[in-house]
Design a protein around this motif. Structure first.
Motif, PDB file in Angstrom:
ATOM      1  N   THR A  63       0.840  -1.208   0.000  1.00 16.73           N
ATOM      2  CA  THR A  63       0.000   0.000   0.000  1.00 16.73           C
ATOM      3  C   THR A  63       0.877   1.261   0.000  1.00 16.73           C
ATOM      4  O   THR A  63       0.479   2.298   0.523  1.00 16.73           O
ATOM      5  CB  THR A  63      -0.955   0.028   1.206  1.00 16.73           C
ATOM      6  N   LEU A  80      -5.963  -0.309   1.655  1.00 14.83           N
ATOM      7  CA  LEU A  80      -6.366  -1.359   2.605  1.00 14.83           C
ATOM      8  C   LEU A  80      -7.732  -1.939   2.218  1.00 14.83           C
ATOM      9  O   LEU A  80      -7.979  -3.134   2.410  1.00 14.83           O
ATOM     10  CB  LEU A  80      -6.407  -0.797   4.027  1.00 14.83           C
ATOM     11  N   TYR A  99       1.530  -9.495   2.364  1.00 16.98           N
ATOM     12  CA  TYR A  99       1.405  -8.039   2.403  1.00 16.98           C
ATOM     13  C   TYR A  99       2.659  -7.448   3.029  1.00 16.98           C
ATOM     14  O   TYR A  99       3.110  -7.901   4.081  1.00 16.98           O
ATOM     15  CB  TYR A  99       0.155  -7.654   3.214  1.00 16.98           C
ATOM     16  N   ALA A 110      -3.874  -3.709   9.001  1.00 15.08           N
ATOM     17  CA  ALA A 110      -3.733  -4.736   7.962  1.00 15.08           C
ATOM     18  C   ALA A 110      -4.075  -6.116   8.508  1.00 15.08           C
ATOM     19  O   ALA A 110      -4.728  -6.918   7.828  1.00 15.08           O
ATOM     20  CB  ALA A 110      -2.309  -4.716   7.415  1.00 15.08           C
TER      21      ALA A 110
ATOM     22  N   TYR B 215     -11.591  -1.115   6.479  1.00 18.00           N
ATOM     23  CA  TYR B 215     -10.349  -1.006   7.245  1.00 18.00           C
ATOM     24  C   TYR B 215     -10.538  -1.389   8.705  1.00 18.00           C
ATOM     25  O   TYR B 215      -9.585  -1.461   9.470  1.00 18.00           O
ATOM     26  CB  TYR B 215      -9.807   0.429   7.167  1.00 18.00           C
TER      27      TYR B 215
END
Lengths: 259, 221, 287
Positions: A63, A80, A99, A110, B215
Motif C-alpha cells: 500500500t 487497505l 502483504y 492490515a 479497514y
C-alpha cells in the motif's frame, strides 16, 4: 467565524459534502440508481488471484509509503480496502497473499483487514499473520526488500495500491521480470505515469479512492461516487465563470479563491 | 469481544475525531486554547507512531528469528537483517547513553556508519532507477495506439529538452519541454488533483458515516 | 542484426550499454553548452531582488538518495545568499536532511563551520526539526517553539540572528530543497498560506526532476516563484552563478552523462519500436 484564508476552502468542502450526501441519500432511498463505469484494473484483481492460484505462486500486495499520520493516509486506507477484497479472493481460492507494510502504524489495521477477509471467506483458521511481513520503514530498503522477495518468491501477481514515490518503477519493473501480472494504482500525480507504462493495469488518481465503493457493489457507496460527478460539474462551472469574469475585468471570484 | 466494542465504538470514535478535526481546522484560530487542545490530539499520534515503531522492530526481529530457527526460505538473509538491526541499534543507543543531555546525538561511529554505509547503499539503490527506466522505456514505449504514440513522442521531447544535449541539437527543444511542463502538464495535473481531492473528501465522508469500513476489524464474531 | 528478435534481448545488456556510455562523459566531459530555462532564471532573479540583511530560510528536506540532484541546488542557493549578504536560517524537516545540510553548509561557509565569525549573525543552522508538516507549521507560527536551540545546542535567545527570526512574517524568502514530503506543498499549505500568501513569503524550490511536473500548478498560480528542476536545473543555476559571481562549476560532466543517458534511452525506444513494427508486420507476437 471561519479562520482567515480558509473561507473558500470551507465553502468548497460544504458543496462537495452536500452533493455527495444528496447523491448518497437519493440512491439509498431508491430514487436513483447510478451506473458506475467499468474499472479494468479492479476487475483484473480476480484474474490475477486466479492466475496465482493456478501457478501455485504467491501474490504480493503493498500500500505504498503511507501511514496514518500523513497527508496521504486516504490513499493508504483506499489501498487497505482493496487489500481486504484481494485477501478474501485469495482465501477463497486458497492462494497465498503476502502483504508488505511500509509504515508500522498500518500493521494492526492490515492484520484486522486480512483476518476479516479470511472470516468472510469462511476460512478463518487459514489466516496466518506471518504473511504480513514488515520490512522496515525506510523508502529504498523497503522497496528493495519487496524487489528481492518478488524475485525469490517468484511472485505471480503483484498489486500496489496507495501513495508511491520513486520506488514505483522499481516495484513495477521487478514484477514484470518475475513474470507477475501487475495491477497498480496511486493518486501521487508524479508517479502515475510509471504505473501506466510499466504495469498491466493502472488505477489513476480518484479511481483508487473509488475502489472500496466499486468493489463492495453496495448501492449506497456507489451513490456517493455519483455525487463526485456533481462536484466536478460544479468545479468546472466555477472555473468557466472565473475565466469569463476575469476576462471581463471582474476579479471577485478570483479574489475569493486566492490564498 | 462484543460487537459493540469491536465495531460500533471504533465507528463512533472515528466520526467524533473527524468532526473535531474539521471544526478545529476551520473554526479554531491558531494559538487559541481550543486549537492547542486539538494540536495535543494530533500530537498524541506521534506517541502511537513511536510505539508502532517499537512493535515494528519486535515483529521484524521475531519474523527473522523464527525464519532462522526453522531454516525457512532464504534464512541466511535473515541473519544479515538481524545483525544489521541489532548492531546499528547498539551503536545508536551507545551515542545517546554517553550524551544523555542530547537526545538526538549521533556519535562519530553512528555518523560513520550512516555516511559510509547507509548513504552509499541508498544512493546506489536510487540510481538503479536509471537502469529500470531504460528497460521500462525499451519494453513499454510502443507505437501501439494513438494515445501510446502521443505518450512516446512527448516523452522523447521531454528527454531531449531537459538535458543539455537537447539545446545542442536544436535550441527550440528546451523551449518545447518547458511549454509541455507549463501548459499541458499543468492542465492535466489540475484535473487529476481536483478529481483526487473530491474523491478523497467523499471517501472520508463514507468512512466517517461508517458506510465504508473495510479497514475496521472482523464483521462477524 | 535480426530486428525481430531484438525485443527478446536480455535486459542486462541494456544495463551494461547504459553503464558504459554514461561513464564515458564522467571521465571525459563533452562540455555541452547549457541553456538557462525559465524556471531556473526565475529562481535566480527572485533571489537577486532581495537586499542585504534580509532573512531567508534554506530547508534541506531530502535524503541521501537524491544528493546528486539536491546538493548542488542547495549549495548554489547558499552561495548566492552569501554573496548578496542575506542572512540564512538553515534547517531540515527530514531527519536525513540534518547531517546532509550541515555538510553542504561546510562546503559553502568553510570547513570550520559553525566556528566561523559570521555564525549566529549571518547564518545559523537549526538542524532537524521533527514533526513533518506540524513542525513546519510551528516553525512558521512561532519559530522558537519549533526548536529551542540550534543544531549545536545554543539556545535561541543567545543567537543574534534568531532575535530577528520569530515567525514566517520575518522571512523574505523560503528556499525549499526537497525530494518528497514534507516539501514544497507543505510549505505552501502550512507556512505560506497561513502567513500572507506568496506576496508576503515567496517560495523557491530545488527539487528532484521527477517531482517537478506535480509542482507546476503552484508555479502557474505564483505560489512557487522559481524552480530548479533536478540536475539540469541545478546546472542552469550554476551557470548563472558562474557568470555573475565566478561560482566554480562542477556539474558539466554529470550533465553530459545525463545527456548521454537520455539519448541512449531514446535509442532503446527506437530499437524497441522498429522490432515491434517488424514483428507486427510479419504477423508475429511480441514476447
Amino acid at each position: 467565524m471561519i479562520n482567515e484564508g480558509l473561507v473558500a476552502s470551507f465553502v468548497m468542502l460544504i458543496i462537495v459534502v452536500a452533493e455527495g450526501l444528496i447523491a448518497l441519500f437519493l440512491t439509498r432511498a431508491g430514487k436513483a440508481s447510478p451506473k458506475i463505469r467499468n474499472i479494468p484494473g479492479l476487475e483484473a484483481i480476480e484474474e490475477a488471484v486466479g492466475r496465482a492460484t493456478e501457478m501455485g505462486r504467491p501474490i504480493a500486495f503493498t500500500t505504498g509509503l503511507g501511514g496514518i499520520r500523513d497527508q496521504y493516509y486516504y490513499q493508504t486506507i483506499a489501498g487497505l480496502n482493496i487489500l481486504g477484497y484481494t485477501s478474501e479472493l485469495a482465501a477463497k481460492y486458497g492462494a497465498k497473499l503476502i502483504y508488505y507494510p511500509y509504515d508500522p502504524t498500518i500493521m494492526p489495521m492490515a492484520v484486522d483487514v486480512m483476518e476479516q477477509s479470511y472470516i468472510r471467506a469462511g476460512k478463518s483458521d487459514e489466516f496466518n499473520p506471518e504473511n504480513i511481513e514488515y520490512l522496515g520503514g525506510d523508502q529504498f530498503p523497503w522497496a528493495f526488500g519487496v524487489l528481492g522477495r518478488t524475485y525469490r518468491e517468484k511472485i505471480a501477481a503483484s498489486i500496489h495500491m496507495g501513495p508511491f514515490w520513486a520506488e514505483s518503477l522499481i516495484l513495477a519493473e521487478s514484477g514484470f521480470y518475475s513474470g507477475a501480472i501487475q495491477i497498480a494504482g496511486t493518486a501521487n500525480y508524479h508517479q502515475i505515469h510509471f504505473f501506466v507504462v510499466a504495469a498491466d493495469y493502472a488505477l489513476i488518481g480518484e479511481e483508487l479512492m473509488a475502489a472500496g465503493a466499486y468493489l463492495s457493489k453496495d448501492p449506497t457507496q456507489i451513490g456517493s461516487l455519483w455525487g463526485a460527478d456533481f462536484s466536478k460539474i460544479t468545479t468546472v462551472a466555477l472555473i468557466l465563470i472565473g475565466v469569463i469574469l476575469t476576462a471581463a475585468g471582474v476579479t471577485a471570484l478570483n479574489d475569493f479563491f486566492a490564498l | 469481544m462484543s460487537l459493540v466494542i469491536k465495531r460500533y465504538i471504533p465507528l463512533v470514535i472515528t466520526f467524533l475525531m473527524g468532526i473535531i478535526m474539521v471544526i478545529a481546522t476551520y473554526f479554531f484560530a491558531p494559538g487559541t486554547p481550543a486549537r492547542d487542545a486539538t494540536a495535543l490530539l494530533t500530537g498524541s499520534v506521534d506517541i502511537l507512531v513511536v510505539m508502532a515503531g517499537v512493535i515494528g522492530l519486535i515483529v521484524l526481529i521475531r519474523h527473522h528469528s523464527v525464519n532462522i530457527s526453522k531454516r525457512g526460505r532464504f534464512w541466511k538473509y535473515s541473519i544479515f537483517t538481524i545483525i544489521g538491526v541489532i548492531l546499528y541499534l547498539i551503536i545508536g543507543l551507545y551515542g545517546v547513553a554517553t550524551h544523555p543531555q542530547h537526545l538526538m546525538y549521533a556519535s562519530d561511529l553512528f555518523a560513520w556508519v550512516y555516511n559510509n554505509i547507509y548513504v552509499s547503499m541508498d544512493m546506489t539503490i536510487f540510481s538503479l532507477l536509471a537502469f529500470f527506466i531504460a528497460s521500462a522505456a525499451y519494453r513499454a514505449f510502443r507505437l501501439r495506439s494513438l494515445e501510446a504514440s502521443i505518450l512516446l513522442i512527448v516523452g522523447a521531447l521531454m528527454l531531449l529538452g531537459r538535458a543539455p544535449v537537447g539545446g545542442a541539437i536544436w535550441e527550440g527543444l528546451p523551449t518545447i519541454a518547458t511549454w509541455l511542463l507549463n501548459v499541458p502538464n499543468t492542465a492535466g495535473n489540475r484535473a487529476i488533483t481536483i478529481g483526487i481531492a473530491i474523491g478523497a473528501i467523499l471517501l472520508a465522508i463514507r468512512q466517517l458515516m461508517g458506510i465504508e469500513r473495510g479497514y475496521l476489524g472482523p464483521e462477524q464474531q | 542484426m535480426d530486428w525481430k528478435t531484438i525485443t527478446q534481448i536480455d535486459r542486462r545488456y541494456l544495463y551494461i550499454i547504459l553503464f558504459i556510455f554514461v561513464s564515458i562523459p564522467l571521465l571525459s566531459p563533452l562540455n555541452l553548452p547549457i541553456l538557462v530555462g525559465e524556471h531556473a532564471q526565475a529562481m535566480y532573479d527572485t533571489t537577486e531582488t532581495l537586499s542585504a540583511g534580509d532573512i531567508v530560510v534554506c530547508s534541506f528536506d531530502f535524503g541521501p538518495a537524491t544528493i546528486p540532484e539536491n546538493r548542488p541546488q542547495a549549495k548554489g542557493f547558499l552561495f548566492q545568499a552569501r554573496e548578496l549578504g542575506l542572512r540564512v536560517v538553515a534547517t531540515a524537516f527530514w531527519a536525513s536532511g540534518g547531517p546532509l545540510g550541515e555538510d553542504i553548509l561546510r562546503d559553502v561557509y568553510g570547513s570550520d563551520f559553525p566556528a566561523i565569525p559570521e555564525y549566529g549573525t549571518d547564518v545559523v543552522y537549526l538542524g532537524y526539526i521533527p514533526g513533518n508538516e506540524v513542525g513546519m507549521q510551528t516553525f512558521g507560527d512561532d519559530t522558537w517553539t519549533a526548536k529551542g536551540t540550534d543544531h549545536y545546542g545554543t539556545p535561541m535567545a543567545d543567537i543574534p540572528l534568531m532575535q530577528d527570526t520569530r515567525a514566517a512574517e520575518d522571512l523574505s524568502l523560503w528556499c525549499e530543497i526537497t525530494s518528497g514530503t514534507p516539501g514544497e506543498q507543505q510549505v505552501i499549505q502550512f507556512v505560506q498560506g497561513r502567513h500572507g500568501g506568496p506576496a508576503a513569503l515567496p517560495l523557491v524550490v530545488g527539487s528532484t526532476a521527477v517531482s517537478v511536473p506535480g509542482m507546476m500548478p503552484f508555479y502557474a498560480a505564483g505560489q512557487i516563484v522559481g524552480i530548479l528542476n533536478g540536475l539540469s536545473g541545478a546546472g542552469e543555476y550554476e551557470s548563472l552563478l558562474a557568470g555573475a559571481y565566478g561560482y566554480p562549476t562542477e556539474l558539466l560532466a554529470p550533465l553530459d552523462a545525463q545527456s548521454v543517458a537520455h539519448v541512449i534511452v531514446i535509442l532503446f525506444i527506437i530499437a524497441g519500436n522498429i522490432s515491434y513494427v517488424l514483428t507486427r508486420s510479419s504477423g508475429g507476437k511480441e514476447k
